[in-house]
Design a protein around this motif. Structure first.
Motif, PDB file in Angstrom:
ATOM      1  N   ILE A  12       0.859  -1.187   0.000  1.00 15.63           N
ATOM      2  CA  ILE A  12       0.000   0.000   0.000  1.00 15.63           C
ATOM      3  C   ILE A  12       0.895   1.237   0.000  1.00 15.63           C
ATOM      4  O   ILE A  12       1.545   1.547   1.000  1.00 15.63           O
ATOM      5  CB  ILE A  12      -0.930   0.015   1.232  1.00 15.63           C
ATOM      6  CG1 ILE A  12      -1.609  -1.343   1.424  1.00 15.63           C
ATOM      7  CG2 ILE A  12      -1.967   1.122   1.097  1.00 15.63           C
ATOM      8  CD1 ILE A  12      -2.359  -1.489   2.740  1.00 15.63           C
ATOM      9  N   GLU A  13       0.933   1.937  -1.128  1.00 18.23           N
ATOM     10  CA  GLU A  13       1.804   3.114  -1.300  1.00 18.23           C
ATOM     11  C   GLU A  13       1.174   4.029  -2.346  1.00 18.23           C
ATOM     12  O   GLU A  13       0.899   3.601  -3.468  1.00 18.23           O
ATOM     13  CB  GLU A  13       3.200   2.665  -1.730  1.00 18.23           C
ATOM     14  CG  GLU A  13       4.133   3.766  -2.180  1.00 18.23           C
ATOM     15  CD  GLU A  13       4.420   4.793  -1.101  1.00 18.23           C
ATOM     16  OE1 GLU A  13       3.998   5.962  -1.285  1.00 18.23           O
ATOM     17  OE2 GLU A  13       5.063   4.433  -0.097  1.00 18.23           O
ATOM     18  N   GLY A  39      -5.772   3.226   1.227  1.00 16.11           N
ATOM     19  CA  GLY A  39      -6.237   2.304   2.245  1.00 16.11           C
ATOM     20  C   GLY A  39      -7.555   1.632   1.898  1.00 16.11           C
ATOM     21  O   GLY A  39      -7.741   0.437   2.176  1.00 16.11           O
ATOM     22  N   ALA A  42      -7.110  -1.168  -0.482  1.00 13.11           N
ATOM     23  CA  ALA A  42      -6.394  -2.260   0.180  1.00 13.11           C
ATOM     24  C   ALA A  42      -7.350  -3.100   1.012  1.00 13.11           C
ATOM     25  O   ALA A  42      -7.309  -4.336   0.980  1.00 13.11           O
ATOM     26  CB  ALA A  42      -5.287  -1.690   1.066  1.00 13.11           C
ATOM     27  N   VAL A  54       1.356  -7.499   4.845  1.00 16.95           N
ATOM     28  CA  VAL A  54       1.067  -6.160   4.320  1.00 16.95           C
ATOM     29  C   VAL A  54       2.256  -5.247   4.559  1.00 16.95           C
ATOM     30  O   VAL A  54       2.853  -5.273   5.642  1.00 16.95           O
ATOM     31  CB  VAL A  54      -0.198  -5.567   4.984  1.00 16.95           C
ATOM     32  CG1 VAL A  54      -0.394  -4.114   4.566  1.00 16.95           C
ATOM     33  CG2 VAL A  54      -1.430  -6.398   4.634  1.00 16.95           C
ATOM     34  N   SER A  56       2.729  -1.182   4.299  1.00 16.39           N
ATOM     35  CA  SER A  56       1.927   0.023   4.079  1.00 16.39           C
ATOM     36  C   SER A  56       2.691   1.285   4.443  1.00 16.39           C
ATOM     37  O   SER A  56       3.408   1.331   5.454  1.00 16.39           O
ATOM     38  CB  SER A  56       0.639  -0.043   4.915  1.00 16.39           C
ATOM     39  OG  SER A  56      -0.108   1.152   4.796  1.00 16.39           O
ATOM     40  N   GLY A  65      -1.736   5.314   7.749  1.00 18.54           N
ATOM     41  CA  GLY A  65      -1.346   3.913   7.907  1.00 18.54           C
ATOM     42  C   GLY A  65      -1.492   3.455   9.343  1.00 18.54           C
ATOM     43  O   GLY A  65      -1.797   2.277   9.605  1.00 18.54           O
TER      44      GLY A  65
END
Length: 449
Positions: A12-13, A39, A42, A54, A56, A65
Motif C-alpha cells: 500500500i503506497e 487504504g 487495500a 502487508v 503500508s 497507515g
C-alpha cells in the motif's frame, strides 16, 4: 511449492514511482505482490484469512497507515503488517509496534533491509498459516483420518488401500519400521472389516519364548504339562470370527511356521495335550520390519500364504509435515494449554531423523507439552546417547547453534525481567538485531516481565 509463491504481499503506497520500485524489488526476490494506492482499495483486496503480509506507507491519501493498522488486524489478527514512512520518529515507531505492527521502516531504506524484514515477516506468517491448517485438520478429521493421522502421500495411499482391503476377507502383511504404528493399522483394518464384531487378538512373536509359543497360539488342555492346571483357550481360538495380528512375524520359530502354514490351509487347531480338532475362522494380519520374500529365516510357502495383500507404513522421516501434525496432536493430548511450536521447534522436528518413529515422537511431544521451559532441541539433545541412532538422528550443528542462541537470549530476558535495554547491553546486540532474533525464536518480552 516455494515460500514466495505461497505468501502474497499487499503493498500500500500512494506514490506511484516508489510503489513501482518497491514492487519490482520484491518481485525480483520471488514474491507475489498486490499493489494498492490507498487504504480503501487495500481493505477491499485483503479479505479475512488473507494468506500474506502487508507493507503500508503511513501517509496515505484517504487514511493514515497508523489508523489503517487496527482495521487490517481486525480481520486478520495474526497477519504481519510492516509500516514505512519518510516522516517518522521514535515515538511513532514505538506506538506502531505497540499497536501490533510487525516492524517499522524509515524511508529511504536499504533494499536489502526491506527484503530481510519481509523474509522474517513471511516466515512468521507461514508458521501461523501452517499451524492453522494443522489445527483445522485435527479438528475436522473423522474416521480413519482421525486415527491414522497424516496428509502426506504415503498416509493418504495407506488409508485408501486399507479401505479397499478391509472387506476382502484375506490375509495381509503390513510392512513398516519399529515404532511406526503397525498394530494401530491392523486394528483399523479389523474395525472397518466385516469381522469387526469378532475379537482383535495381538501377539508379538518376538516376545514369546519358543517353549511357550505353541501353548500361546493353540491353547492347552488341563494337565497337558506341568503347571497346566486348567484348560486355556489359545490366541487362534480366541480370535475365531475375528482377526489375529502377528507382529514381528519374522521372529516366529521355524517349527511354528510349519504349524502355522498347516492351520492356514486346513483352518483347524488342536490344543496342546488334546486330540479334538477345532475349526476356526480367522483372518491373519502379519507385520514385519523387512521383506519376507527370499528371507532365509522365513518359510516361503508361509510367506505366499500370507502375502495375499500388502500394506506399507512409511517411517516418520519420510512423512514430511505429518511430523508437525502428529507432534501437535500428542502435545494437545498431554496438555491442551501447551505453548505453540516456534519456528526453531518446527525446523528441529523436521530435521531430526526419528529412529524410534511415532513411538519416540509421542515421548518427546508429551515432555514438550508438560514442560513449557523446554524447546524440542532441548529434549532431543539431552536424550541418553544409547537411545540415539547417530547415523539418522543427530541434530545438525546449525540447529544446535540456534537452540543455544535462543536459550542465551531467553535467559538474559529472564534475568533482566524483560528489560530490552539491559539485554541489549549484556549481549552487545543492536535493538533491531535483538528484535529480529526474538521474533525468529518466538520470544516475547511480556513473558519475562
Amino acid at each position: 511449492m516455494s515460500q514466495q509463491s505461497v505468501i502474497q504481499i499487499a503493498l500500500i503506497e500512494d506514490d506511484e514511482i516508489v510503489r513501482l520500485a518497491i514492487s519490482q524489488r520484491l518481485q525480483l526476490a520471488g514474491y507475489d505482490v498486490i499493489e494498492c494506492a490507498d487504504g480503501e482499495s487495500a481493505l477491499s483486496l485483503i479479505p479475512t484469512g488473507f494468506p500474506g503480509i502487508v507493507i503500508s506507507d503511513v501517509r496515505l491519501p484517504d487514511i493514515s497507515g497508523l489508523a489503517l493498522l487496527p482495521q487490517l488486524l481486525a480481520n486478520n489478527p495474526e497477519m504481519p503488517v510492516i509500516l514505512m514512512t519518510g516522516h517518522g520518529d521514535i515515538n511513532m515507531a514505538v506506538n506502531a509496534l505497540r499497536d501490533g505492527a510487525f516492524d517499522f521502516l524509515e524511508k529511504p531504506f536499504d533494499p536489502d533491509k526491506l527484503i530481510e524484514t519481509v523474509g522474517c515477516a513471511i516466515e512468521k506468517r507461514q508458521l501461523q498459516l501452517g499451524a492453522n491448517k494443522r489445527e483445522e485438520y485435527l479438528q475436522q478429521a473423522q474416521g480413519l483420518d482421525q486415527i491414522l493421522i497424516g496428509s502426506s502421500p504415503g498416509m493418504v495411499e495407506l488409508r485408501q488401500q486399507l479401505v479397499k482391503i478391509a472387506n476382502i476377507d484375506t490375509n495381509v502383511i503390513i510392512y513398516g519400521d519399529t515404532g511406526c504404528g503397525k498394530e494401530l493399522v491392523a486394528d483399523c483394518l479389523h474395525k472397518v472389516s466385516t469381522r469387526s464384531q469378532g475379537n482383535f487378538v495381538a501377539l508379538n512373536c518376538a516376545a514369546i519364548p519358543e517353549a511357550l509359543f505353541e501353548s500361546e497360539l493353540f491353547g492347552h488342555e488341563a494337565g497337558a504339562f506341568t503347571g497346566a492346571i486348567k484348560k486355556r483357550i489359545g490366541k487362534l481360538e480366541y480370535a475365531d470370527k475375528g482377526t489375529l495380528f502377528l507382529d514381528e512375524i519374522e521372529s516366529m520359530p521355524l517349527n511354528m511356521q510349519i504349524k502355522m502354514l498347516r492351520i492356514l490351509q486346513e483352518k483347524l487347531i488342536v490344543r496342546v495335550g488334546g486330540n479334538k480338532s477345532i475349526a476356526i475362522d480367522v483372518r491373519v494380519i502379519a507385520a514385519a520390519k523387512e521383506s519376507l520374500k527370499d528371507n532365509q529365516g522365513f518359510r516361503q510357502d508361509l510367506f505366499y500364504r500370507l502375502n495375499v495383500a500388502q500394506l506399507y507404513l512409511p517411517p516418520l522421516r519420510e512423512r514430511g509435515e505429518d511430523i508437525l501434525l502428529l507432534f501437535e496432536h500428542y502435545v494437545n493430548l498431554a496438555n491442551i494449554h501447551a505453548k505453540p511450536l516456534s519456528g526453531l521447534d518446527e525446523k528441529t522436528l523436521l530435521a531430526y531423523g526419528w529412529p524410534g518413529n511415532v513411538r519416540e515422537l509421542i515421548n518427546v511431544a508429551t515432555r514438550f507439552g508438560l514442560d513449557a521451559s523446554l524447546t524440542v532441541a532441548d529434549i532431543l539433545v539431552t536424550k541418553p546417547l544409547a537411545s540415539i541412532d547417530s547415523s539418522a538422528s543427530e541434530l545438525s550443528l546449525a540447529m544446535q547453534t540456534q537452540n543455544f542462541e535462543r536459550k542465551v537470549i531467553a535467559e538474559a530476558l529472564r534475568t533482566h525481567k524483560g528489560s530490552i535495554i539491559e539485554v541489549m547491553d549484556i549481549l552487545d546486540l543492536p535493538r533491531r538485531t535483538l528484535n529480529q532474533k526474538m521474533q525468529k525464536y518466538d520470544l516475547h518480552r511480556a513473558d519475562y516481565i
